[in-house]
Design a protein around this motif. Structure first.
Motif, PDB file in Angstrom:
ATOM      1  N   LEU B  21      -3.365  17.221 -11.717  1.00  0.00           N
ATOM      2  CA  LEU B  21      -3.409  15.644 -12.262  1.00  0.00           C
ATOM      3  C   LEU B  21      -4.285  14.971 -10.976  1.00  0.00           C
ATOM      4  O   LEU B  21      -4.126  15.309  -9.840  1.00  0.00           O
ATOM      5  CB  LEU B  21      -1.891  15.180 -12.072  1.00  0.00           C
ATOM      6  CG  LEU B  21      -0.965  15.862 -12.977  1.00  0.00           C
ATOM      7  CD1 LEU B  21       0.246  15.377 -13.049  1.00  0.00           C
ATOM      8  CD2 LEU B  21      -1.432  15.999 -14.647  1.00  0.00           C
ATOM      9  N   GLU B  22      -5.239  14.024 -11.420  1.00  0.00           N
ATOM     10  CA  GLU B  22      -6.048  13.617 -10.436  1.00  0.00           C
ATOM     11  C   GLU B  22      -5.473  12.177 -10.041  1.00  0.00           C
ATOM     12  O   GLU B  22      -5.025  11.273 -10.883  1.00  0.00           O
ATOM     13  CB  GLU B  22      -7.724  13.433 -11.045  1.00  0.00           C
ATOM     14  CG  GLU B  22      -8.085  14.852 -11.463  1.00  0.00           C
ATOM     15  CD  GLU B  22      -8.561  15.755 -10.224  1.00  0.00           C
ATOM     16  OE1 GLU B  22      -8.854  16.783 -10.426  1.00  0.00           O
ATOM     17  OE2 GLU B  22      -8.815  15.348  -9.243  1.00  0.00           O
ATOM     18  N   CYS B  23      -5.890  12.044  -8.667  1.00  0.00           N
ATOM     19  CA  CYS B  23      -5.618  10.667  -8.137  1.00  0.00           C
ATOM     20  C   CYS B  23      -6.649  10.206  -7.225  1.00  0.00           C
ATOM     21  O   CYS B  23      -6.944  10.897  -6.292  1.00  0.00           O
ATOM     22  CB  CYS B  23      -4.046  10.589  -7.481  1.00  0.00           C
ATOM     23  SG  CYS B  23      -4.013   8.792  -6.799  1.00  0.00           S
ATOM     24  N   SER B  24      -7.355   9.031  -7.245  1.00  0.00           N
ATOM     25  CA  SER B  24      -8.216   8.494  -6.523  1.00  0.00           C
ATOM     26  C   SER B  24      -7.814   7.065  -6.254  1.00  0.00           C
ATOM     27  O   SER B  24      -7.619   6.118  -7.227  1.00  0.00           O
ATOM     28  CB  SER B  24      -9.595   8.538  -7.100  1.00  0.00           C
ATOM     29  OG  SER B  24     -10.024  10.049  -7.226  1.00  0.00           O
ATOM     30  N   GLN B  25      -8.366   6.576  -5.170  1.00  0.00           N
ATOM     31  CA  GLN B  25      -8.261   5.134  -4.723  1.00  0.00           C
ATOM     32  C   GLN B  25      -9.588   4.731  -3.848  1.00  0.00           C
ATOM     33  O   GLN B  25      -9.734   5.568  -2.911  1.00  0.00           O
ATOM     34  CB  GLN B  25      -7.031   4.780  -3.835  1.00  0.00           C
ATOM     35  CG  GLN B  25      -6.587   5.968  -2.879  1.00  0.00           C
ATOM     36  CD  GLN B  25      -6.993   5.447  -1.223  1.00  0.00           C
ATOM     37  OE1 GLN B  25      -7.696   4.262  -1.134  1.00  0.00           O
ATOM     38  NE2 GLN B  25      -6.846   6.299  -0.498  1.00  0.00           N
ATOM     39  N   THR B  26      -9.808   3.500  -4.188  1.00  0.00           N
ATOM     40  CA  THR B  26     -11.041   3.095  -3.360  1.00  0.00           C
ATOM     41  C   THR B  26     -10.953   2.312  -2.262  1.00  0.00           C
ATOM     42  O   THR B  26     -11.584   1.376  -1.805  1.00  0.00           O
ATOM     43  CB  THR B  26     -12.040   2.428  -4.319  1.00  0.00           C
ATOM     44  OG1 THR B  26     -11.334   1.584  -4.946  1.00  0.00           O
ATOM     45  CG2 THR B  26     -12.457   3.588  -5.509  1.00  0.00           C
ATOM     46  N   MET B  27      -9.639   2.147  -1.867  1.00  0.00           N
ATOM     47  CA  MET B  27      -9.145   1.072  -0.691  1.00  0.00           C
ATOM     48  C   MET B  27      -8.981   1.480   0.519  1.00  0.00           C
ATOM     49  O   MET B  27      -8.690   1.063   1.514  1.00  0.00           O
ATOM     50  CB  MET B  27      -7.788   0.573  -1.172  1.00  0.00           C
ATOM     51  CG  MET B  27      -7.780  -0.070  -2.574  1.00  0.00           C
ATOM     52  SD  MET B  27      -5.996  -0.466  -3.178  1.00  0.00           S
ATOM     53  CE  MET B  27      -5.503   0.947  -3.341  1.00  0.00           C
ATOM     54  N   GLY B  28      -9.597   2.791   0.896  1.00  0.00           N
ATOM     55  CA  GLY B  28      -9.495   3.282   2.101  1.00  0.00           C
ATOM     56  C   GLY B  28      -8.075   3.526   2.852  1.00  0.00           C
ATOM     57  O   GLY B  28      -8.179   3.551   3.941  1.00  0.00           O
ATOM     58  N   HIS B  29      -7.034   3.662   1.891  1.00  0.00           N
ATOM     59  CA  HIS B  29      -5.872   3.871   2.386  1.00  0.00           C
ATOM     60  C   HIS B  29      -5.598   5.244   2.980  1.00  0.00           C
ATOM     61  O   HIS B  29      -5.976   6.100   2.342  1.00  0.00           O
ATOM     62  CB  HIS B  29      -4.686   3.471   1.369  1.00  0.00           C
ATOM     63  CG  HIS B  29      -4.517   2.002   1.066  1.00  0.00           C
ATOM     64  ND1 HIS B  29      -3.888   1.748  -0.120  1.00  0.00           N
ATOM     65  CD2 HIS B  29      -5.014   0.756   1.464  1.00  0.00           C
ATOM     66  CE1 HIS B  29      -4.014   0.230  -0.030  1.00  0.00           C
ATOM     67  NE2 HIS B  29      -4.737  -0.158   0.776  1.00  0.00           N
ATOM     68  N   ASP B  30      -4.929   5.233   4.207  1.00  0.00           N
ATOM     69  CA  ASP B  30      -4.596   6.654   4.614  1.00  0.00           C
ATOM     70  C   ASP B  30      -3.345   7.154   4.207  1.00  0.00           C
ATOM     71  O   ASP B  30      -3.510   8.410   3.905  1.00  0.00           O
ATOM     72  CB  ASP B  30      -4.332   6.538   6.227  1.00  0.00           C
ATOM     73  CG  ASP B  30      -5.409   6.126   7.078  1.00  0.00           C
ATOM     74  OD1 ASP B  30      -5.278   5.265   7.923  1.00  0.00           O
ATOM     75  OD2 ASP B  30      -6.551   6.551   6.564  1.00  0.00           O
ATOM     76  N   LYS B  31      -2.460   6.314   3.510  1.00  0.00           N
ATOM     77  CA  LYS B  31      -1.222   7.055   2.912  1.00  0.00           C
ATOM     78  C   LYS B  31      -1.236   7.021   1.362  1.00  0.00           C
ATOM     79  O   LYS B  31      -1.744   6.164   0.868  1.00  0.00           O
ATOM     80  CB  LYS B  31      -0.016   6.237   3.483  1.00  0.00           C
ATOM     81  CG  LYS B  31       0.019   6.422   5.064  1.00  0.00           C
ATOM     82  CD  LYS B  31       1.494   5.335   5.430  1.00  0.00           C
ATOM     83  CE  LYS B  31       1.400   5.141   6.805  1.00  0.00           C
ATOM     84  NZ  LYS B  31       2.512   4.177   7.231  1.00  0.00           N
ATOM     85  N   MET B  32      -0.959   8.048   0.844  1.00  0.00           N
ATOM     86  CA  MET B  32      -0.879   8.456  -0.630  1.00  0.00           C
ATOM     87  C   MET B  32       0.336   9.211  -1.036  1.00  0.00           C
ATOM     88  O   MET B  32       0.942   9.978   0.051  1.00  0.00           O
ATOM     89  CB  MET B  32      -2.241   9.195  -1.128  1.00  0.00           C
ATOM     90  CG  MET B  32      -3.385   8.134  -0.784  1.00  0.00           C
ATOM     91  SD  MET B  32      -4.673   9.042  -1.576  1.00  0.00           S
ATOM     92  CE  MET B  32      -4.476   8.604  -3.211  1.00  0.00           C
ATOM     93  N   TYR B  33       0.992   8.920  -2.206  1.00  0.00           N
ATOM     94  CA  TYR B  33       2.183   9.555  -2.614  1.00  0.00           C
ATOM     95  C   TYR B  33       2.103   9.894  -4.003  1.00  0.00           C
ATOM     96  O   TYR B  33       1.263   9.373  -4.820  1.00  0.00           O
ATOM     97  CB  TYR B  33       3.439   8.207  -2.615  1.00  0.00           C
ATOM     98  CG  TYR B  33       3.275   7.549  -1.363  1.00  0.00           C
ATOM     99  CD1 TYR B  33       2.469   6.524  -1.071  1.00  0.00           C
ATOM    100  CD2 TYR B  33       4.209   7.751  -0.190  1.00  0.00           C
ATOM    101  CE1 TYR B  33       2.103   5.477   0.027  1.00  0.00           C
ATOM    102  CE2 TYR B  33       4.239   7.195   0.884  1.00  0.00           C
ATOM    103  CZ  TYR B  33       2.974   5.959   1.261  1.00  0.00           C
ATOM    104  OH  TYR B  33       3.205   5.178   2.200  1.00  0.00           O
ATOM    105  N   TRP B  34       3.007  10.776  -4.349  1.00  0.00           N
ATOM    106  CA  TRP B  34       3.338  11.101  -5.750  1.00  0.00           C
ATOM    107  C   TRP B  34       4.742  11.050  -5.980  1.00  0.00           C
ATOM    108  O   TRP B  34       5.325  11.411  -5.299  1.00  0.00           O
ATOM    109  CB  TRP B  34       2.788  12.524  -5.926  1.00  0.00           C
ATOM    110  CG  TRP B  34       1.632  12.916  -6.270  1.00  0.00           C
ATOM    111  CD1 TRP B  34       0.502  13.399  -5.633  1.00  0.00           C
ATOM    112  CD2 TRP B  34       0.551  12.630  -7.452  1.00  0.00           C
ATOM    113  NE1 TRP B  34      -0.838  13.381  -6.198  1.00  0.00           N
ATOM    114  CE2 TRP B  34      -0.630  12.977  -7.363  1.00  0.00           C
ATOM    115  CE3 TRP B  34       1.132  12.150  -8.734  1.00  0.00           C
ATOM    116  CZ2 TRP B  34      -1.481  12.877  -8.330  1.00  0.00           C
ATOM    117  CZ3 TRP B  34       0.251  11.951  -9.939  1.00  0.00           C
ATOM    118  CH2 TRP B  34      -1.020  12.372  -9.643  1.00  0.00           C
TER     119      TRP B  34
END
Lengths: 110, 114
Positions: B21-34
């Motif tokens: 499952l793919e997840c991408s963000q363009t906000m430059g956030h360091d923290k990511m979660y599932w």
């Protein structure tokens, strides 16, 4: 063990009425209490949030009431509209650890 | 609206298949979660990352794995899908600055394993 307890599970309100959703928590280390709104097919979106140093926060028709001694907080939606029909989640946590309630499905009847 | 994307949005797959499952963000956030989300249940944190090459398991035991090779990308992989993996998977991201905790969620991937 559920860290955040949310009620009611579902709520039906007439247009123009007040919707109230309640949450309770146990961990006194929590220092951030957000409410999220989720429409079908979408991810949750932050609606309003409060920190424990204030007892109330209002943004438009949405108000959070916070009772630190009782470890409870609630979301009030004034003048509820059909467009407010969604699932609402409360959450509590600190740092990167957040715990969510089980959600309240709100239906506003025209 | 938050710039966080998930693909696919819906996936129906047979038991034993490997999926990502793919997840991408363009906000430059360091923290990511599932998170895993089931009807009438709270969102359960299954993985999180504080930055590139940093991954941790969340509270909910999961047979999935994640990687964080680039800041903007946080894929989740199931090596062998089972019907018990049927659920909605939500990806989120947040900033690392001070005490800003707001999490931005993607639209989710609805996974069905037959």
């Amino acid at each position: 063990q559920q860290q955040v307890k949310q009620s009611p599970q579902s709520l039906i309100v007439q247009k123009g009425g007040i919707s109230i959703i309640n949450c309770a928590y146990e961990n006194t280390a929590f220092d951030y209490f957000p409410w999220y709104q989720q429409f079908p097919g979408k991810g949750p979106a932050l609606l309003i949030a409060i920190r424990p140093d204030v007892s109330e926060k209002k943004e438009g028709r949405f108000t959070i009431s916070f009772n630190k001694s009782a470890k409870q907080f609630s979301l009030h939606i004034m003048d509820s509209q059909p467009g407010d029909s969604a699932t609402y989640f409360c959450a509590a946590g600190f740092g990167n650890q957040f715990y969510f309630g089980t959600g309240t499905s709100l239906t506003v009847i025209p | 609206e938050a710039d966080i994307y998930q693909t696919p949005r819906y996936l129906v797959i047979g038991t034993g298949k490997k999926i990502t499952l793919e997840c991408s963000q363009t906000m430059g956030h360091d923290k990511m979660y599932w998170y895993q989300q089931d009807p009438g249940m709270e969102l359960h944190l299954i993985h999180y990352s504080y930055g590139v090459n940093s991954t941790e398991k969340g509270d909910l035991s999961s047979e999935s794995t994640v990687s964080r090779i680039r800041t903007e990308h946080f894929p989740l992989t199931l090596e062998s899908a089972r019907p018990s993996h049927t659920s909605q998977y939500l990806c989120a991201s947040s900033e690392s600055l001070g005490k800003i905790y707001e999490q931005y969620f993607g639209p989710g991937t609805r996974l069905t394993v037959t």
